[in-house]
Design a protein around this motif. Structure first.
Motif, short mmCIF file in Angstrom:
data_model
loop_
_atom_site.label_atom_id
_atom_site.label_comp_id
_atom_site.label_asym_id
_atom_site.label_seq_id
_atom_site.Cartn_x
_atom_site.Cartn_y
_atom_site.Cartn_z
N TYR A 1 -23.75 -8.01 36.17
CA TYR A 1 -23.69 -9.49 36.79
C TYR A 1 -24.46 -9.36 38.07
O TYR A 1 -24.51 -8.33 38.72
CB TYR A 1 -22.36 -9.91 37.06
CG TYR A 1 -21.50 -9.28 37.64
CD1 TYR A 1 -21.32 -9.40 39.05
CD2 TYR A 1 -20.79 -8.11 37.28
CE1 TYR A 1 -20.26 -8.72 39.84
CE2 TYR A 1 -19.79 -7.46 37.75
CZ TYR A 1 -19.85 -7.61 39.31
OH TYR A 1 -19.07 -6.82 39.81
N LEU B 1 -30.51 -11.47 33.45
CA LEU B 1 -30.52 -11.38 34.95
C LEU B 1 -32.04 -11.09 35.31
O LEU B 1 -32.52 -10.22 34.41
CB LEU B 1 -29.51 -10.43 35.63
CG LEU B 1 -28.13 -10.47 35.36
CD1 LEU B 1 -27.41 -9.31 35.96
CD2 LEU B 1 -27.53 -11.87 35.94
N ALA C 1 -27.59 -5.72 40.76
CA ALA C 1 -26.62 -6.07 39.62
C ALA C 1 -25.56 -4.95 39.97
O ALA C 1 -25.64 -3.85 40.21
CB ALA C 1 -27.28 -6.10 38.63
N PRO D 1 -17.17 -9.48 32.73
CA PRO D 1 -18.13 -10.51 32.50
C PRO D 1 -18.83 -9.92 31.49
O PRO D 1 -18.89 -8.60 31.18
CB PRO D 1 -18.83 -10.61 33.57
CG PRO D 1 -18.96 -9.65 34.50
CD PRO D 1 -17.54 -9.00 34.59
#
Length: 198
Positions: free
Chosen positions: A196, A129, A137, A124
């Protein structure tokens, strides 16, 4: 007086700015700039954040800096000379923090830096975030253990790292993370994704 007007008219026709006349040629001027200096691209330097990493943090929430993060590298898969893992960070602070983009990543051992060629992958890609205290993460990692080019076939292809200096996105100070997954071949080439939520 007539001679003066004729002289002024000739100067205007010659695109010279006498008599207070401005022509389009001199309407705007650009000052010379100093030549740009090439930036260093040494493979041993951790990757620095690019403009695509930058995201606006929610009001009052700080970025996740190295003091607020605890990191670990975990293996996820292996096969045909390829190795896969995750670089997982945890917000070990007492307040939420934001993370957006790619980590810098430099392999090291007791002697110093180990060859590292970090390649960013877009899957990704960067996304803003917010990590609550204890939130995690991850960034995906991929590397090879098959010697390439002039790397030795016998023994280790590159010096074996024992840790990683990992710089969080938009920061300049690394956190130290143990590396227990052996040498990284192809000159230390590691593919890394953006962080992510995990």
């Amino acid at each position: 007086m007539t001679r003066r007007l004729i002289a002024c008219g000739l100067l205007v026709l010659a695109s010279v700015t006498a008599c207070g006349t401005r022509t389009p040629d001199n309407a705007s001027q650009t000052l010379p700039t100093a030549p740009s200096t090439p930036s260093s691209t040494a493979s041993s330097a951790p990757a620095t954040p690019s403009s695509e990493d930058r995201g606006a943090a929610p009001a009052g929430v700080q970025r996740c800096g190295p003091d607020a993060l605890k990191g670990e590298i975990t293996p996820t898969d292996a096969g045909a000379g390829n190795r896969y893992g995750k670089f997982v960070v945890t917000n070990s602070g007492s307040a939420p923090c934001t993370l957006n983009g790619y980590s810098g990543f430099q392999l090291e051992n007791g002697s110093g830096a180990v060859p590292t060629k970090l390649e960013r992958k877009a899957d990704p890609g960067p996304a803003a975030l917010t990590l609550a205290p204890g939130g995690k993460a991850s960034a995906n990692l991929h590397w090879s253990v098959v010697p390439a080019g002039s790397e030795p076939v016998e023994g280790t292809c590159q010096p074996e790292p024992s840790k990683v200096a990992a710089i969080p996105p938009n920061e300049t100070v690394p956190l130290s993370v143990p590396w227990t997954l052996g040498p990284v071949c192809s000159g230390g080439r590691i593919e890394i994704s953006a962080f992510y939520a995990s």
